[in-house]
Design a protein around this motif. Structure first.
Motif, mmCIF file in Angstrom:
data_model
loop_
_atom_site.group_PDB
_atom_site.id
_atom_site.type_symbol
_atom_site.label_atom_id
_atom_site.label_comp_id
_atom_site.label_asym_id
_atom_site.label_seq_id
_atom_site.Cartn_x
_atom_site.Cartn_y
_atom_site.Cartn_z
ATOM 1 N N ASN A 46 -17.716 -33.134 -18.257
ATOM 2 C CA ASN A 46 -16.305 -33.067 -18.654
ATOM 3 C C ASN A 46 -15.346 -33.628 -17.600
ATOM 4 O O ASN A 46 -14.164 -33.348 -17.627
ATOM 5 N N ARG A 47 -15.859 -34.430 -16.662
ATOM 6 C CA ARG A 47 -14.974 -35.024 -15.659
ATOM 7 C C ARG A 47 -14.541 -36.408 -16.114
ATOM 8 O O ARG A 47 -15.190 -37.042 -16.936
ATOM 9 N N CYS A 56 -21.269 -39.998 -16.306
ATOM 10 C CA CYS A 56 -20.734 -40.304 -14.973
ATOM 11 C C CYS A 56 -21.893 -40.453 -13.982
ATOM 12 O O CYS A 56 -23.032 -40.100 -14.281
ATOM 13 N N ASP A 57 -21.593 -40.957 -12.786
ATOM 14 C CA ASP A 57 -22.631 -41.196 -11.788
ATOM 15 C C ASP A 57 -23.329 -39.914 -11.337
ATOM 16 O O ASP A 57 -24.517 -39.927 -11.033
ATOM 17 N N ILE A 58 -22.634 -38.801 -11.310
ATOM 18 C CA ILE A 58 -23.264 -37.533 -10.907
ATOM 19 C C ILE A 58 -24.264 -37.082 -11.971
ATOM 20 O O ILE A 58 -25.392 -36.707 -11.659
ATOM 21 N N ILE A 105 -19.142 -24.448 -11.963
ATOM 22 C CA ILE A 105 -18.002 -24.571 -12.868
ATOM 23 C C ILE A 105 -16.745 -24.602 -12.010
ATOM 24 O O ILE A 105 -16.501 -23.676 -11.227
ATOM 25 N N ILE A 106 -15.981 -25.675 -12.150
ATOM 26 C CA ILE A 106 -14.777 -25.857 -11.344
ATOM 27 C C ILE A 106 -13.582 -26.107 -12.253
ATOM 28 O O ILE A 106 -13.735 -26.391 -13.443
ATOM 29 N N GLY A 107 -12.399 -26.033 -11.679
ATOM 30 C CA GLY A 107 -11.179 -26.156 -12.467
ATOM 31 C C GLY A 107 -10.763 -27.577 -12.763
ATOM 32 O O GLY A 107 -10.441 -27.911 -13.891
ATOM 33 N N LYS A 108 -10.760 -28.443 -11.735
ATOM 34 C CA LYS A 108 -10.197 -29.780 -11.897
ATOM 35 C C LYS A 108 -11.097 -30.842 -11.274
ATOM 36 O O LYS A 108 -11.919 -30.546 -10.412
ATOM 37 N N ASP A 109 -10.874 -32.076 -11.692
ATOM 38 C CA ASP A 109 -11.606 -33.215 -11.140
ATOM 39 C C ASP A 109 -11.408 -33.318 -9.627
ATOM 40 O O ASP A 109 -12.338 -33.694 -8.902
ATOM 41 N N THR A 110 -10.221 -33.003 -9.156
ATOM 42 C CA THR A 110 -9.962 -33.091 -7.719
ATOM 43 C C THR A 110 -10.805 -32.071 -6.945
ATOM 44 O O THR A 110 -11.191 -32.339 -5.807
ATOM 45 N N GLY A 120 -25.938 -29.853 -6.773
ATOM 46 C CA GLY A 120 -26.245 -29.474 -8.147
ATOM 47 C C GLY A 120 -25.358 -30.199 -9.149
ATOM 48 O O GLY A 120 -24.719 -31.201 -8.839
ATOM 49 N N LEU A 121 -25.307 -29.655 -10.341
ATOM 50 C CA LEU A 121 -24.496 -30.212 -11.421
ATOM 51 C C LEU A 121 -23.137 -29.524 -11.460
ATOM 52 O O LEU A 121 -22.952 -28.472 -10.849
ATOM 53 N N TYR A 122 -22.218 -30.112 -12.207
ATOM 54 C CA TYR A 122 -20.877 -29.569 -12.347
ATOM 55 C C TYR A 122 -20.492 -29.463 -13.815
ATOM 56 O O TYR A 122 -21.046 -30.157 -14.666
ATOM 57 N N PHE A 123 -19.480 -28.627 -14.049
ATOM 58 C CA PHE A 123 -18.742 -28.658 -15.304
ATOM 59 C C PHE A 123 -17.278 -28.442 -14.944
ATOM 60 O O PHE A 123 -16.933 -27.465 -14.279
ATOM 61 N N VAL A 124 -16.426 -29.380 -15.370
ATOM 62 C CA VAL A 124 -15.002 -29.323 -15.067
ATOM 63 C C VAL A 124 -14.270 -28.701 -16.256
ATOM 64 O O VAL A 124 -14.298 -29.257 -17.363
ATOM 65 N N LEU A 125 -13.633 -27.565 -16.029
ATOM 66 C CA LEU A 125 -12.891 -26.899 -17.101
ATOM 67 C C LEU A 125 -11.638 -27.678 -17.487
ATOM 68 O O LEU A 125 -11.235 -27.699 -18.639
#
Length: 170
Positions: A58-59, A68-70, A83-88, A101-106
């Motif tokens: 979701n980034r 995406c590359d990640i 799980i993070i809030g923003k792309d930044t 690891g992996l991410y998910f952008v809320l």
């Protein structure tokens, strides 16, 4: 309203930008040469055309790839999902080279009175990612403020309802 005030008002809508700083941006642009402002306008126009959301994390990213590359990187640790809030936030964490690891952008956090995650966050995409990647641990890393804490608890409860066996760290 004149052009200076109109442009300043648009800049003022940027996060953290007040009226004085918005005016400084306008006067900065007025002092730059025409090629600079044309390049700026072109980049802004292309931003929406050439940037997309990664369907997995979701980034925002710019690429011809579907992911995406990640998310394309097979060396990432799929046992961990942050799980993070923003792309930044993702960019900041990536610069440390500590987390692999992996991410998910809320995309945002919810106000204290909000209870409906699905209205603001693609929570079903998060559950789909969890179902697909089957992480052993989910780290909820949101801002340490009332909105971040509230959102973290809502997300945690939602995940636990759908995946009660997953370890969740806050």
């Amino acid at each position: 309203m004149n052009h200076i005030d109109e442009l300043a008002e648009l800049f003022r809508q940027f996060p953290g930008i007040g009226p004085r700083q918005a005016k400084r941006f306008v006067f900065f642009l007025l002092r730059k040469n025409r090629s600079y402002t044309e390049k700026l306008v072109s980049e802004i126009q292309n931003l929406k055309l050439q940037t997309k959301h990664c369907p997995q994390c979701n980034r925002f990213f710019s690429s011809n790839s579907q992911l995406c590359d990640i998310c394309r990187n097979d060396k990432r640790d799929t046992k961990m999902l942050m799980i993070i809030g923003k792309d930044t936030d993702l960019e900041t964490i990536e610069k440390t080279h500590i987390y692999e690891g992996l991410y998910f952008v809320l995309g945002s956090t919810l106000g204290l009175m909000e209870k409906d995650l699905e209205k603001y966050i693609d929570i079903h995409a998060l559950i789909a990612l969890i179902n697909t990647k089957k992480p052993e641990e989910i780290i909820i890393s949101l801002p340490v403020n009332p909105e971040g804490d509230h959102t973290a608890h809502l997300v945690k409860n939602f995940i636990q309802k759908h995946k009660p066996d997953v370890k969740i760290t806050m």
